[in-house]
Design a protein around this motif. Sequence first.
Motif, PDB file in Angstrom:
ATOM      1  N   ASP A 122     -42.893 -28.945  15.965  1.00 32.37           N
ATOM      2  CA  ASP A 122     -41.759 -29.661  15.372  1.00 32.37           C
ATOM      3  C   ASP A 122     -41.292 -28.986  14.092  1.00 32.37           C
ATOM      4  OD1 ASP A 122     -41.754 -31.556  17.405  1.00 32.37           O
ATOM      5  OD2 ASP A 122     -42.982 -32.990  16.281  1.00 32.37           O
ATOM      6  N   ASP A 123     -42.241 -28.562  13.270  1.00 34.31           N
ATOM      7  CA  ASP A 123     -41.916 -27.864  12.031  1.00 34.31           C
ATOM      8  C   ASP A 123     -41.208 -26.540  12.348  1.00 34.31           C
ATOM      9  OD1 ASP A 123     -41.802 -26.983   9.377  1.00 34.31           O
ATOM     10  OD2 ASP A 123     -43.944 -26.527   9.254  1.00 34.31           O
ATOM     11  N   LEU A 124     -41.723 -25.806  13.330  1.00 30.32           N
ATOM     12  CA  LEU A 124     -41.116 -24.522  13.704  1.00 30.32           C
ATOM     13  C   LEU A 124     -39.678 -24.707  14.163  1.00 30.32           C
ATOM     14  CD1 LEU A 124     -41.243 -21.475  14.331  1.00 30.32           C
ATOM     15  CD2 LEU A 124     -42.153 -22.089  16.578  1.00 30.32           C
ATOM     16  N   PHE A 125     -39.452 -25.577  15.139  1.00 30.88           N
ATOM     17  CA  PHE A 125     -38.100 -25.755  15.654  1.00 30.88           C
ATOM     18  C   PHE A 125     -37.197 -26.432  14.630  1.00 30.88           C
ATOM     19  CE2 PHE A 125     -40.318 -25.122  19.741  1.00 30.88           C
ATOM     20  CZ  PHE A 125     -39.607 -23.995  20.145  1.00 30.88           C
ATOM     21  N   GLY A 126     -37.790 -27.218  13.732  1.00 30.50           N
ATOM     22  CA  GLY A 126     -37.023 -27.803  12.644  1.00 30.50           C
ATOM     23  C   GLY A 126     -36.448 -26.746  11.720  1.00 30.50           C
ATOM     24  N   ARG A 127     -37.178 -25.652  11.525  1.00 30.90           N
ATOM     25  CA  ARG A 127     -36.675 -24.556  10.691  1.00 30.90           C
ATOM     26  C   ARG A 127     -35.427 -23.932  11.321  1.00 30.90           C
ATOM     27  NH1 ARG A 127     -40.943 -22.706   6.835  1.00 30.90           N
ATOM     28  NH2 ARG A 127     -42.319 -24.511   6.855  1.00 30.90           N
ATOM     29  N   PHE A 128     -35.471 -23.746  12.645  1.00 28.63           N
ATOM     30  CA  PHE A 128     -34.300 -23.200  13.344  1.00 28.63           C
ATOM     31  C   PHE A 128     -33.143 -24.196  13.267  1.00 28.63           C
ATOM     32  CE2 PHE A 128     -37.552 -20.503  15.138  1.00 28.63           C
ATOM     33  CZ  PHE A 128     -36.901 -19.291  15.331  1.00 28.63           C
ATOM     34  N   SER A 129     -33.439 -25.447  13.545  1.00 31.63           N
ATOM     35  CA  SER A 129     -32.410 -26.480  13.569  1.00 31.63           C
ATOM     36  C   SER A 129     -31.744 -26.656  12.204  1.00 31.63           C
ATOM     37  CB  SER A 129     -33.027 -27.803  14.028  1.00 31.63           C
ATOM     38  OG  SER A 129     -32.058 -28.799  14.093  1.00 31.63           O
ATOM     39  N   SER A 130     -32.543 -26.716  11.146  1.00 29.27           N
ATOM     40  CA  SER A 130     -31.965 -26.925   9.817  1.00 29.27           C
ATOM     41  C   SER A 130     -31.138 -25.721   9.374  1.00 29.27           C
ATOM     42  CB  SER A 130     -33.042 -27.260   8.787  1.00 29.27           C
ATOM     43  OG  SER A 130     -33.926 -26.175   8.615  1.00 29.27           O
ATOM     44  N   SER A 131     -31.553 -24.520   9.747  1.00 27.84           N
ATOM     45  CA  SER A 131     -30.765 -23.336   9.405  1.00 27.84           C
ATOM     46  C   SER A 131     -29.439 -23.322  10.156  1.00 27.84           C
ATOM     47  CB  SER A 131     -31.546 -22.056   9.714  1.00 27.84           C
ATOM     48  OG  SER A 131     -32.672 -21.961   8.893  1.00 27.84           O
ATOM     49  N   LEU A 132     -29.450 -23.797  11.378  1.00 27.31           N
ATOM     50  CA  LEU A 132     -28.212 -23.837  12.166  1.00 27.31           C
ATOM     51  C   LEU A 132     -27.317 -24.999  11.762  1.00 27.31           C
ATOM     52  CD1 LEU A 132     -29.725 -22.946  15.631  1.00 27.31           C
ATOM     53  CD2 LEU A 132     -27.988 -21.608  14.419  1.00 27.31           C
ATOM     54  N   SER A 133     -27.902 -26.055  11.183  1.00 33.16           N
ATOM     55  CA  SER A 133     -27.119 -27.248  10.849  1.00 33.16           C
ATOM     56  C   SER A 133     -26.068 -26.982   9.782  1.00 33.16           C
ATOM     57  CB  SER A 133     -28.025 -28.393  10.420  1.00 33.16           C
ATOM     58  OG  SER A 133     -28.604 -28.118   9.168  1.00 33.16           O
ATOM     59  N   GLU A 134     -26.272 -25.959   8.968  1.00 31.61           N
ATOM     60  CA  GLU A 134     -25.278 -25.658   7.936  1.00 31.61           C
ATOM     61  C   GLU A 134     -23.947 -25.233   8.549  1.00 31.61           C
ATOM     62  OE1 GLU A 134     -25.865 -21.290   6.220  1.00 31.61           O
ATOM     63  OE2 GLU A 134     -27.763 -22.368   6.327  1.00 31.61           O
TER      64      GLU A 134
END
Length: 166
Positions: A122-134
């Motif tokens: 969850d932490d790993l994919f959260g890093r991708f998701s939060s970077s893309l959310s911008e």
Amino acid sequence: MSKKSWSAYLITEAPPEEGCEVSASDRRRFAEVPVSGWHALVLWAIGPAHVIRCLDQRVPEPIRVVCESGGQRTVRLEERTCGDRSAVESEIHDYLMNARVPSQPCGYRWFVEIPGGISDCDDLFGRFSSSLSEYRDQLMPVEEFEVMVAIANLLYQDGKKLESDR
């Protein structure tokens, strides 16, 4: 520039235990990846050096079907059908094709290496998701992929740049 292939992703006989090493000689931690086109695209960006797979030999879990009629709600469980599986695989295929990435092979469970400093999947994919959310949903899958490769390069700094070859 060489073209990479899903066949470069290692197939193991059995899945690793959640958060555990693959073998005594391999001290890396792996976690199972959710089934979706977005997650498959992240695996493609990360590349075969940090992803493994095994045949999916599990019995599929039933699908929960909820129906409402005349103000009454009924819930039942149904077995998954070939059509259900086909619909999911078709959505994954379409997402990857929109990113100009080859279709992911069916019938496998996929596991991603958890890099140092990351607690779990969850932490790993959260890093991708939060970077893309911008980008606030402004990116098409093909553009998301380029951002994903940059994120993967930062997270998996193992002395070599990850390939973004399609």
